[in-house]
Each structure stands twice: as C-alpha cells, then as structure tokens.
Design a protein around this motif. Structure first.
Motif, PDB file in Angstrom:
ATOM      1  N   GLY A 272       0.797  -0.960  -0.245  1.00  0.00           N
ATOM      2  CA  GLY A 272       0.442  -0.257   0.162  1.00  0.00           C
ATOM      3  C   GLY A 272       0.991   1.091  -0.468  1.00  0.00           C
ATOM      4  N   MET A 273       1.964   1.108   1.000  1.00  0.00           N
ATOM      5  CA  MET A 273       3.049   2.673   0.761  1.00  0.00           C
ATOM      6  C   MET A 273       3.457   2.725  -0.584  1.00  0.00           C
ATOM      7  SD  MET A 273       2.826   4.160   2.857  1.00  0.00           S
ATOM      8  CE  MET A 273       2.591   4.682   4.812  1.00  0.00           C
ATOM      9  N   ALA A 274       3.816   1.363  -1.055  1.00  0.00           N
ATOM     10  CA  ALA A 274       4.483   1.639  -2.251  1.00  0.00           C
ATOM     11  C   ALA A 274       3.856   2.435  -3.428  1.00  0.00           C
ATOM     12  CB  ALA A 274       5.056   0.349  -3.199  1.00  0.00           C
ATOM     13  N   THR A 275       2.346   2.044  -3.271  1.00  0.00           N
ATOM     14  CA  THR A 275       1.098   2.078  -4.094  1.00  0.00           C
ATOM     15  C   THR A 275       1.067   4.113  -4.132  1.00  0.00           C
ATOM     16  OG1 THR A 275       0.093   0.393  -3.828  1.00  0.00           O
ATOM     17  CG2 THR A 275      -1.374   1.885  -4.344  1.00  0.00           C
ATOM     18  N   VAL A 276       1.249   4.250  -2.588  1.00  0.00           N
ATOM     19  CA  VAL A 276       0.984   5.891  -2.430  1.00  0.00           C
ATOM     20  C   VAL A 276       2.752   6.500  -2.370  1.00  0.00           C
ATOM     21  CG1 VAL A 276       1.393   7.401  -0.407  1.00  0.00           C
ATOM     22  CG2 VAL A 276       0.001   5.395   0.124  1.00  0.00           C
ATOM     23  N   VAL A 277       3.167   5.974  -2.501  1.00  0.00           N
ATOM     24  CA  VAL A 277       4.601   6.623  -3.054  1.00  0.00           C
ATOM     25  C   VAL A 277       4.914   6.838  -4.451  1.00  0.00           C
ATOM     26  CG1 VAL A 277       7.151   6.398  -3.304  1.00  0.00           C
ATOM     27  CG2 VAL A 277       5.581   5.907  -1.439  1.00  0.00           C
ATOM     28  N   SER A 278       4.159   5.752  -5.178  1.00  0.00           N
ATOM     29  CA  SER A 278       3.757   5.663  -6.685  1.00  0.00           C
ATOM     30  C   SER A 278       3.084   7.233  -7.533  1.00  0.00           C
ATOM     31  CB  SER A 278       3.954   4.272  -7.391  1.00  0.00           C
ATOM     32  OG  SER A 278       4.001   3.607  -6.916  1.00  0.00           O
ATOM     33  N   ILE A 279       2.243   7.102  -6.610  1.00  0.00           N
ATOM     34  CA  ILE A 279       0.896   7.436  -6.534  1.00  0.00           C
ATOM     35  C   ILE A 279       1.477   9.145  -6.634  1.00  0.00           C
ATOM     36  CG2 ILE A 279      -0.752   9.437  -6.176  1.00  0.00           C
ATOM     37  CD1 ILE A 279      -2.001   6.749  -4.551  1.00  0.00           C
ATOM     38  N   GLY A 280       2.629   9.512  -5.448  1.00  0.00           N
ATOM     39  CA  GLY A 280       3.602  11.263  -5.108  1.00  0.00           C
ATOM     40  C   GLY A 280       4.652  10.611  -6.593  1.00  0.00           C
TER      41      GLY A 280
END
Lengths: 304, 286
Positions: A272-280
C-alpha cells in the motif's frame, strides 16, 4: 540581482536581525517539515521495506515496487487515475475560463450570480457525490426524465453513467466542484489585468478570437497553470468519488492503496505504501513536466 | 471592421454567454432540487418525476417529514458530526493563524536568498496528492497513538490549510506596508504596543478573510479525517460518506446531504463579503 548578496561578513547587529528574521519561520517550518516532510520520508522508507514494528525490515529493497509494478492491474489503475484526473481538469478549465470571461462583463443579477457559482467551493466533495447519485444513477433524475420522454421504460435501460470505468460520474463531480475554483482563480487574474490591453488590441483591429488567444490567454496563464496544478494533483489523490462512483476492480490508485491498507494481511500495508509513493512519483513527474513546459513558454514569451 | 471592434470591446454579454451562464447555474444548483424533494418524499418510485406520496399525506404517522425526523434525531449522529466539524475547524484556524502570521510578515517584507524555494516548499502540500499524505500520516499516527484522536485530526488538517493561509496573509501584509509601524516606533511605541495597537487592527480584515477560508477548507476535508479519524471522530463529510458509500441515496441521506450543505451556504454568505476576489487572486498569481 539582489543587493543582499554582499560578501563582507555581517556585523553582529545584522546577524541578530537575520536570526530574528528566520526565527519567525520556525513554527511554519517545524509543522510542515515534521508533519508533511516526515510523512513523506516515512512513506518512502516503508515502501522500501522498513517496518520493524511488523517484524519486517528488509530495507532497502525494491521488492514491493517490483510486485506492484509487475502486475498489469497496477497499470490499468494508473491509467484510470490519470484519465479521470486529466479529463476532469481539462473540462473544468474550459468551463471555468468561459465562465470567468462572462463574469467580467456587466449584467443584471451579477452580485447574486457571484454568490451562486461559488457554492460548490464551499461544500465537501461528498455532497457532490450525493448529487451525482440522485441525478445520474439508474434510478436518478435523468433516468426518470428519459422515461418521461419515452426514451426508456425500465431503469436498467438507462445509460450506465455511474460505476463504470468510463467514470463519467466521477468526472461530473470533479467538474462540478472544480469549475468554480478555476473560475475564481482566472476571474481574479482577469480583474487584476484590467481591460486596457484588450481594448488596445481591439483598436488595432484584432478580432475576438485573436484577442482571446493572443492577448487575454497569455495574461491569465499563470492563474490557469496554478489552479489546474492544484486540481490535477487533487484529482490524482482523490479517494471518495472513485470509491463510491467508480467501476470497482481495477480501482484508481488511492482506492487500491486503501484496500491494501485495510487488508487482513498486514504485510500488504507495505505494498500500500509503495502504491502511495507511486502516486506521489507519478503526480510529481507530471506536475514538474507541466511546470517546465509552462516556464519554457514563459521564457519564449519574454517573461522570466 | 468597426463592427468587430464593437463586439470585442463591449462590456455586455454575448447571447452565447447569456445561455452559458444559465446552463452553469443550472448545473451547479439544479441537482439540489431533487435532493430537497427526496428529503420530503414518503415514497418516490421510478419513473415518477414527483414523489408518489409526500410526507404530508402521511402526517398521521409523523409530525415532521420522516426523513428529517431521523436526520435531526440523535440516531443519525448529525449533531455530533456538526459539533466535531466546527470544533476541529475552529481549532485548526486558530493554530494556523498563530503559525502563519509571523511567516507571512517576513515573506511579505523581507528579501532573502532562497525565498522563491521557500515559497515553493510552502505550496507543496497543495500539489502532493492527499491520499499519499493521509496514508503516510496514518502509519505515523497509529504508532504515536494519535490516530482516531481529535488532536491528531487537527494537526493533520494543518497540512492542507497552511499553504492557503500563508498566501492570503502574505498578500495582506504586502498591502499594509511598513510605514505605520515605523511611525509608531519613531513615536516611541514598544514592539508589543505596535503589534496590538497598530498592526493587528490594520490586519484584521485580511486576517478574518484568511481565517474564514481556513475554516472552510478544514470543514471540507474528507480524506484526512476519514483515514486518520479511524471512524472514531466523525465530521459532516465523513458522516455523509458513510451514508452514501453504498451508491444509493434514500430520503434520510438526502436530508443529511442538505444539512452538510448548510454550513457551506452560511460561509458563502459571510466570505463573499470578506474575501475579495483580488486578494484570492494574489495567491494564484505565480
């Protein structure tokens, strides 16, 4: 350019004044660096495998990104996220600019209209979602109207607007909420520049179209760029509209991240964090490219 | 040629613009009409354009519209949500003001190296997706025990409100100029006296505008409250979300939607008097 770049050492008084100056930045700096910066750093660390409180510490590893980026649904999700964000920002920009151009004119009831058009700015997105449900849903007002005019005779026959991956419901909510925002920004800039340049162009024989594209548009561009930047970034990170009005799996990235977070398998939180960072990362790259193009354009226009 | 100039220079609306204004007005406020009807309906089946049974026809069962009876009762949690929303908004605004006033003063008046970069940093929270901030903060807050607490929500709300507040206050300070403070200083006023007798009174209209805007932004925040509130702190936006997350809208949900809209209308009536478009535009100038 600035006279402040003198090289001789500062006197004690100057230094004290300088320290006092920066002391006034301490509160705002502390809040933003600790909260905002801290959150970003933690997000990056976790996406790279740093989560000792779960008993996971494989820092630094790209496994979570690899697992995420390796799945085809991630790219579909990314495409959907960008699609909703781009289309709605663009449409809101067109509608908002047209509205701002109309608002600088004088007309009866203008004071009232200026109250009215700002209403969506004042209320949460969730209200816009509720309005989309009651208007665009299969049992909604548009569907009823279609039945009234005899176009359909069953709610199921009505065009599926909500809960599809075309996302017209999501886009409608974003447009409803953001057109006033862009209007306000462009209108404010329009008021600031006045009408002299347009009048001069008109006297020199320019037509309406020429005046808009060659005189007005370059001047309102800063307002357009900053307001669309904010809208676009918001749309990429928005959660509630795609969650309620979206077409389900594959979801937009913020919803995907949220689902990873609420999964009973807590190690998925790192993904999930990797997803969030990808969004960023994605939004950062796009926004910087956008700004870079804009700066180049400005330079070519002879502004710096 | 002459006709063209007339068109280009006119300050009146073109026929297209006239229609356009009407269409946009319809798009913006039109959907509220079925919402109001829905909240007053007893039974409203497809494909009727108007409810089959209005609440008035069922007055024997309830003195006020059934949906409103529920909405205004404690079961709907609307009062709790409203009080939370206002309390959070007020606290956020107060903290935001204290943090942003000194910074705005320096930004408006001093020139220093790295000012541009600093201003860019201050507006970063506006262009970093909220989902990213929200989820990253959630992890930190859970570990600090701040998740689901009032204080946690308040400090999370500071992130998206500070950029607006500091921009608006900077614009206010720029308009103010240094002269009056300098005169007070020459006349022998102490720094505290200058602050309370000269600076603050002159700043007040701008400060009120900034405060109203911050309050507005805070009351509209959904995602940060939803993620960090953990369902323990409900505000008006999260309450409405919970009510409509199934994708349908019944009469009581329509009522709640209208209640959630209400503070916005009040704020609209107030802010339109305080926030000048020009001031708002300064925040967007660069």
């Amino acid at each position: 350019m600035t006279p402040a770049t003198k090289t001789h050492p500062l006197t004690r008084r100057e230094r004290r004044a300088r320290i006092l100056l920066f002391a006034q930045f301490v509160p705002i700096f502390a809040v933003l660096v600790i909260l905002f910066g801290g959150a970003l750093v933690m997000a990056v660390l976790q996406s790279l495998g740093f989560a000792p409180w779960f008993g996971v510490n494989t820092f630094p590893t790209l496994d979570y990104f690899a697992a995420l980026w390796g799945s085809a649904t991630f790219w579909t999700s990314l495409g959907l996220t960008l699609y909703y964000a781009t289309v709605s920002t663009f449409l809101a920009l067109v509608l908002g600019t047209l509205l701002a151009l109309a608002l600088v004119k004088t007309f009866r009831g203008k004071t009232f209209y200026k109250y009215l058009y700002k209403l969506p700015l004042m209320i949460p997105y969730t209200v816009g979602i509720a309005l989309a449900v009651i208007m665009l849903g299969n049992g909604g007002m548009l569907s009823r109207l279609a039945a009234f005019f005899g176009v359909i005779d069953d709610p199921g026959q009505f065009l599926q607007i909500l809960k599809t991956h075309y996302g017209w419901g999501i886009i409608a909510v974003y447009i409803w909420k953001q057109t006033p925002f862009i209007t306000l920004a462009v209108y404010a800039v329009l008021l600031g520049i006045g009408r002299e340049t347009e009048e001069a162009a008109a006297i020199l024989g320019a037509g309406r179209r020429t005046i808009f594209f060659r005189v007005t548009l370059p001047q309102i561009l800063p307002g357009i760029v900053s307001s669309t930047l904010i809208c676009f970034a918001f749309n990429i990170g928005a959660f509630e509209a795609p969650f309620i009005l979206g077409g389900g799996f594959p979801d937009t990235l913020p919803v995907v991240a949220w689902r990873y977070f609420n999964d009973s398998d807590y190690t998925l939180q790192l993904r999930g964090m990797a997803t969030v960072v990808s969004i960023g990362i994605v939004s950062g790259v796009i926004l910087f490219a956008y700004l870079a193009v804009y700066r180049t354009f400005e330079r070519r226009m002879g502004r710096n | 040629m002459a006709r063209r100039e007339d068109i280009a220079l006119t300050s009146r609306l073109s026929p297209f613009q006239r229609i356009y204004l009407l269409l946009i007005a319809g798009f913006i406020v039109g959907p509220f009409l079925p919402l109001i009807i829905q909240s007053l309906a007893f039974r409203w089946a497809w494909p009727d354009l108007m409810p089959g049974t209005w609440w008035m026809q069922q007055r024997g069962k309830s003195a006020i519209p059934l949906a409103w009876d529920y909405v205004l009762s404690p079961y709907s949690h609307i009062w709790e949500a409203a009080i939370n929303t206002v309390a959070i908004g007020t606290t956020v605004t107060a903290i935001c003001l204290v943090i942003c006033l000194p910074a705005a003063r320096v930004l408006a008046r001093e020139r220093f190296r790295g000012k541009g970069a600093f201003e860019f940093f201050l507006s970063l929270p506006l262009i970093v997706p909220e989902a990213a901030i929200g989820m990253a903060l959630l992890m930190i807050f859970i570990r600090l025990g701040l998740a689901g607490s009032f204080f946690g929500i308040v400090i999370a709300h500071l992130i998206p409100t500070i950029p607006y507040m500091v921009r608006m206050l900077t614009a206010v300070y720029q308009g103010l100029g240094k002269d009056f403070e300098e005169q007070a200083m020459i006349l022998g006023a102490r720094p505290m006296q200058i602050l309370f007798r000269v600076t603050l009174p002159m700043l007040l209209p701008g400060v009120v505008a900034g405060a109203l805007f911050t309050f507005l932004v805070s009351t509209n925040i959904f995602l940060l409250t939803f993620f960090l509130g953990q369902g323990k702190i409900i505000t008006l936006p999260t309450l409405l979300f919970a009510k409509i997350s199934g994708g349908t809208l019944d009469a009581s949900a329509a009522g709640i939607t209208l209640v959630v809209t209400l503070p916005g209308i009040v704020l609209l009536l107030i802010t339109e008097r305080f926030i000048k478009e020009e001031a708002f535009g300064k925040g967007f100038g660069n």
